[in-house]
Design a protein around this motif. Structure first.
Motif, short mmCIF file in Angstrom:
data_model
loop_
_atom_site.label_atom_id
_atom_site.label_comp_id
_atom_site.label_asym_id
_atom_site.label_seq_id
_atom_site.Cartn_x
_atom_site.Cartn_y
_atom_site.Cartn_z
N SER A 1 0.84 -1.21 0.00
CA SER A 1 0.00 0.00 0.00
C SER A 1 0.87 1.25 0.00
O SER A 1 0.90 2.02 0.97
CB SER A 1 -0.93 -0.03 1.21
OG SER A 1 -1.71 -1.22 1.21
N THR B 1 -1.52 3.07 -2.85
CA THR B 1 -1.94 3.41 -1.49
C THR B 1 -3.42 3.15 -1.27
O THR B 1 -3.84 2.60 -0.25
CB THR B 1 -1.62 4.89 -1.18
OG1 THR B 1 -0.20 5.09 -1.30
CG2 THR B 1 -2.06 5.27 0.21
N LYS C 1 -7.96 -5.27 -0.45
CA LYS C 1 -6.95 -4.24 -0.60
C LYS C 1 -5.94 -4.65 -1.65
O LYS C 1 -5.45 -5.78 -1.67
CB LYS C 1 -6.22 -4.01 0.74
CG LYS C 1 -5.28 -2.83 0.72
CD LYS C 1 -6.04 -1.52 0.61
CE LYS C 1 -5.07 -0.34 0.50
NZ LYS C 1 -4.39 -0.30 -0.81
N GLY D 1 -2.55 -2.97 -4.28
CA GLY D 1 -1.33 -2.22 -4.04
C GLY D 1 -0.34 -2.36 -5.17
O GLY D 1 -0.69 -2.72 -6.29
N ALA E 1 -0.14 -6.16 0.34
CA ALA E 1 -1.10 -5.14 0.79
C ALA E 1 -1.51 -5.37 2.23
O ALA E 1 -1.58 -6.51 2.70
CB ALA E 1 -2.33 -5.15 -0.12
N SER F 1 -7.21 -7.10 3.69
CA SER F 1 -6.19 -7.66 2.82
C SER F 1 -6.43 -9.16 2.63
O SER F 1 -7.10 -9.80 3.44
CB SER F 1 -4.80 -7.43 3.40
OG SER F 1 -4.61 -8.26 4.55
#
Length: 366
Positions: free
Chosen positions: A164, A169, A177, A179, A338, A350
């Motif tokens: 991230s 981010t 999530k 990244g 992530a 994540s």
């Protein structure tokens, strides 16, 4: 990655990163603020630039200066590529990179004075607006300048931060999530091929039947990686269903990649590499290249390893195959690196938090 591949990598000194292509540097910058969840990543070429190309296959791309990379057009080399959050607003970050390059006389000469240059800085963006809670928190020229400065300050061959960071981010892959991830390989010919991705896909990276990452299905089938237990999968699905409900309609997303090699490529060959590298996205994300994706792949060829075998009309094939493979691995690494986010913009778990995956090698996710 097999044990033999790991030993081979250690013997060649590769970091499994885009920076294994000599001369390339990577820098990240994050938008400041407690309610900001966005940033910019810059890939800085060696001084004098690199041959570049691009292939856009998503239905909702946000790009800048990609027409300049058409092999039929004037520009021969570029000094940097910008990957950024902030949707189309975030493309302003490329202006900061241009200014930084201009101050150093790097770009296309357009006058008799060496300072009279126009840096060509191709850029592409991902959608992450509002994910930190502030719709207006997005990258700008200052963010781009910070990212290119961070790249310039790294040592050649430095490790690349994943997860991230930078343009990753605020990235998501579906409700998970996302990244930044990176990977590399060295061919028998000595040519290095590497990729850096921003995984922010509308599609899924997880096979619903096994909980395995699509990009590692072969490893699960071969028994090299254990699949999550049925209990773990059921708990993960319940959590993801809750996240999807809170997210509402499918988001606008994009997977971005920079595929680089030290082979000396023509602009047409670089264009071909950018196109076939999209296969690597398709192996790791399903479905892919949707109307609400902006999937874009850039190619950079530094030429440091010299030309391919001109006597072999198929000499490019190993580079093409490797380009797709490193993109797949980079997406897997992005997802595994992530970290979960919980804030005013939403809760984004994540993969590791839900499925319990642990890296098999120190400092890596192989």
């Amino acid at each position: 990655m097999t044990e033999k591949a790991r030993r081979d990598r250690e013997a060649t000194g590769l970091r499994d990163a885009l920076t294994d292509v000599a001369g390339l540097r990577v820098g990240h910058a994050r938008v400041p603020g407690e309610r900001a969840l966005s940033g910019t990543t810059v890939v800085l070429a060696p001084e004098g630039g690199a041959v570049a190309a691009v292939d856009v296959r998503g239905g909702g791309p946000g790009t800048r200066e990609t027409d300049a990379l058409d092999p039929r057009n004037l520009v021969q080399r570029v000094e940097a590529v910008v990957l950024t959050g902030g949707s189309a607003f975030g493309l302003d970050s490329a202006g900061g990179v241009m200014a930084w390059l201009e101050e150093r006389g790097r770009g296309v000469r357009v006058g008799s004075d060496p300072a009279q240059v126009v840096p060509v800085v191709p850029a592409a963006c991902v959608f992450d607006l509002g994910r930190g809670g502030d719709w207006l928190a997005r990258p700008d020229a200052d963010t781009g300048r910070a990212a290119v400065r961070a790249a310039a300050e790294t040592a050649e061959g430095a490790a690349v931060e994943e997860g991230s960071v930078g343009a990753g981010t605020g990235a998501l892959v579906g409700p998970l999530k996302g990244g930044v991830g990176t990977a590399s390989t060295r061919l028998d010919s000595g040519v290095t091929v590497a990729a850096l991705v921003v995984a922010n896909a509308a599609g899924s990276v997880v096979d619903p039947g096994t909980g395995a990452l699509y990009g590692r299905l072969e490893d699960y089938v071969a028994g090299r990686v254990a699949a999550p237990s049925p209990k773990t999968r059921a708990a993960a699905e319940r959590t993801l269903a809750e996240v999807r409900e809170k997210m509402g309609p499918p988001p606008l997303n994009t997977t971005l990649a920079v595929v680089a090699t030290d082979a000396e490529l023509t602009r047409a060959q670089a264009q071909k590499l950018a196109g076939t590298a999209h296969d690597g996205i398709a192996r790791a994300v399903r479905p892919v290249h949707l109307l609400n994706d902006g999937d874009t792949v850039f190619t950079l060829a530094t030429g440091g390893a010299g030309p391919l075998d001109t006597a072999d009309p198929l000499a490019l094939n190993p580079v093409l195959a490797a380009g797709a493979s490193v993109v797949t691995r980079a997406i897997v690494r992005a997802v595994l690196a992530a970290e979960s986010v919980e804030g005013p913009g939403g809760t984004f778990p994540s993969y590791r938090a839900l499925y319990g995956f642990e890296p098999r090698s120190p400092g890596g996710f192989n």
